[in-house]
Write an enzyme that holds these catalytic residues in place. Structure first.
Site, PDB file in Angstrom:
ATOM      1  CD  GLU A  67      -3.141  -1.026   1.990  1.00 15.58           C
ATOM      2  OE1 GLU A  67      -4.322  -0.997   1.613  1.00 15.58           O
ATOM      3  OE2 GLU A  67      -2.806  -1.047   3.180  1.00 15.58           O
TER       4      GLU A  67
ATOM      5  CB  CYS B  87       7.653  -5.866   8.667  1.00 19.10           C
ATOM      6  SG  CYS B  87       8.960  -4.831   9.371  1.00 19.10           S
TER       7      CYS B  87
ATOM      8  CB  CYS C 296       7.632  -2.863  16.217  1.00 18.76           C
ATOM      9  SG  CYS C 296       9.238  -2.514  15.456  1.00 18.76           S
TER      10      CYS C 296
ATOM     11  N   GLY D 256       7.342  -2.257   6.041  1.00 19.72           N
ATOM     12  CA  GLY D 256       8.688  -2.814   5.871  1.00 19.72           C
ATOM     13  C   GLY D 256       9.793  -1.946   6.440  1.00 19.72           C
ATOM     14  CD  GLU D 257      14.295  -0.746   8.881  1.00 16.98           C
ATOM     15  OE1 GLU D 257      13.504  -0.338   9.751  1.00 16.98           O
ATOM     16  OE2 GLU D 257      15.109   0.010   8.324  1.00 16.98           O
TER      17      GLU D 257
ATOM     18  CB  SER E 168      11.093   6.025   8.711  1.00 15.91           C
ATOM     19  OG  SER E 168      10.873   5.767  10.076  1.00 15.91           O
TER      20      SER E 168
ATOM     21  CB  SER F 178      10.876   3.816  14.527  1.00 19.04           C
ATOM     22  OG  SER F 178      10.283   4.201  13.315  1.00 19.04           O
ATOM     23  CG  LEU F 179      14.314   6.796  20.396  1.00 20.06           C
ATOM     24  CD1 LEU F 179      15.533   5.910  20.205  1.00 20.06           C
ATOM     25  CD2 LEU F 179      14.740   8.214  20.791  1.00 20.06           C
ATOM     26  CG  HIS F 180       8.722   3.930  18.882  1.00 23.61           C
ATOM     27  ND1 HIS F 180       8.040   5.034  18.417  1.00 23.61           N
ATOM     28  CD2 HIS F 180       8.892   3.127  17.800  1.00 23.61           C
ATOM     29  CE1 HIS F 180       7.797   4.892  17.126  1.00 23.61           C
ATOM     30  NE2 HIS F 180       8.315   3.753  16.727  1.00 23.61           N
TER      31      HIS F 180
ATOM     32  CG  ASN G 114      -3.319   5.157  14.959  1.00 18.49           C
ATOM     33  OD1 ASN G 114      -4.219   5.930  15.272  1.00 18.49           O
ATOM     34  ND2 ASN G 114      -2.284   5.524  14.230  1.00 18.49           N
TER      35      ASN G 114
ATOM     36  CB  CYS H 117       0.438   4.529  12.575  1.00 16.09           C
ATOM     37  SG  CYS H 117       1.319   5.957  12.030  1.00 16.09           S
TER      38      CYS H 117
END
Ligand code: SAH
Length: 383
Positions: free
Chosen positions: A105, A125, A129, A180-181, A212, A234-236, A311, A354
């Site tokens: 997508e 992926c 995560c 994906g990464e 990213s 993408s730290l989080h 989300n 997301c």
């Protein structure tokens, strides 16, 4: 011998996604003289990427004979659109297909001052995560340069975003924040973005392209050197104990190594900052102590922080932080001198936010293996 066995069908080559060198070699392989091939490549690229022409016969400055050669041996067909959905806020989502089970997508997010296309790099992926629905989908395969560039071509077609068909330059930014990464598909992403950034290709400035990553540390420097786009991380979480759980890749490359890779990112400056993405998870990473740890961690790195309201998805183990907690968290970050816009969810009504896309695509199409997109929401400021 049966003569039929001797006449093999000519191989049709997809021209979109080929580098100039690959296209040159392909033209020479079908008889274009080496003395003319460089010029032919320039002409073709111009028709394909600057004008978006989908028919070799419409490439009016090319000799009839050359048009015939192109028609016999090449194609510029786009990935097939399986579905297109348009949100009431103007966000558009396309589910594309390039083969059985190869579905991915792309999301277009129009804003007042820009239009951003969120592009996928893989079908599925490998990262798992914990807060990401797509992480529950196994990797099907890497997308090719054609499939990556093709996402932008499809979006431009649908938006009428070519010089001759409408309001040109509706897509001003590209973010590799889809499924994906991207750093686990380095060569293909690099090849695709080279076409996106080439002044004779799709001609988007590298400053308007953001890659990213969840933190594939050994590839970050190379990304800066060889791709040269803006970088988002993408730290989080600011502590390894928390990040190990949220982003299991952290067990391989911990926060300290990740931060060092960020500090060493080529070309970093106040005009070229790293975006740190931080998903707000209630009771997990959203305390004010977490906020202080975050600003301490990124101290000295030219950075922006994007706070992303989580989300939720069916069965997700987390909840979104309360709004006033997000605001308090943002205050701490702001007071430390960092811009920290909270991402406004976009396209929720078409399940384009997301972590939402996978569930909807599976519901729509039971067979859709690759129908998820990680992110449809973007850093509020990418340029
Ligand atoms: N693999 C890359 C590219 C994906 S970018 C990376 O991790 O950076 C997609 C962004 O959306 C990432 O920051 C991801 O962590 C975030 N995301 C995924 N699921 C989400 C959810 N349910 N809510 C909010 N953000 C989510």
């Amino acid at each position: 011998m049966n003569p039929e066995l001797q006449t093999s069908q000519p191989q049709i080559l997809q021209a979109i996604g080929l580098s100039t060198a690959e296209l040159k070699a392909a033209l020479e392989a079908v008889g274009v003289p080496a003395t003319a091939s460089s010029m032919r490549v320039r002409q073709l690229w111009n028709w394909i990427y600057v004008h978006g022409v989908r028919d070799f016969r419409a490439m009016t400055n090319l000799a009839k004979g050359f048009q015939e050669i192109l028609e016999t041996h090449f194609t510029v067909t786009r990935p097939e659109i399986v579905t297109e959905q348009i949100s009431e806020d103007g966000t558009r989502k396309w589910l594309l297909r390039t083969g059985p089970g190869i579905e991915f997508e792309t999301v277009y997010i129009p804003e007042e001052d820009r239009g951003t296309l969120c592009v996928s790099s893989q079908v599925g992926c490998t990262l798992n995560c914990r807060f990401c629905h797509t992480g529950t989908q196994a990797l099907v395969r890497n997308l090719t340069p054609y499939e990556i560039v093709g996402q932008i071509m499809v979006a431009r077609d649908a938006l009428g975003d070519w010089p001759s068909t409408g309001e040109y330059r509706r897509i001003t930014n590209v973010v590799m924040m889809g499924m994906g990464e991207p750093l686990y598909n380095f060569e293909n992403v690099k090849a695709a973005l080279a076409i996106v950034a080439d002044g004779d290709g799709l001609a988007l400035s590298r400053r308007r392209i953001t890659l990213s990553t969840a933190g594939v540390v050994p590839m970050i420097h190379r990304a800066g050197e060889e791709i040269g786009s803006m970088l988002a991380i993408s730290l989080h979480a600011a502590r390894d104990e928390v990040r190990d759980v949220l982003v299991p890749l952290n067990k391989k490359y911990n926060i300290k190594e990740l931060m060092q890779a960020c500090r060493d990112y080529p070309g970093l400056s106040n005009a070229r900052r790293i975006t740190f993405e931080y998903v707000m998870l209630k009771g997990i990473n959203d305390s004010l102590a977490d906020a202080r740890a975050l600003v301490k961690l990124i101290g000295g790195i030219p950075a922006k922080i994007n706070l992303i309201p989580f989300n939720p998805w069916p069965g997700s183990p987390y909840e979104c932080s309360d709004w006033d907690q997000i605001e308090k968290f943002a205050d701490v970050v702001n007071r430390a001198g960092y811009a920290s816009p909270v991402r406004t969810p976009r396209g929720r009504d078409i399940m384009a936010a997301c972590g939402q896309l996978k569930s909807e695509s599976v519901k729509l199409r039971a067979s859709a293996r690759g129908a998820a997109l990680v992110a449809a929401e973007l850093p509020a400021s990418l340029d």
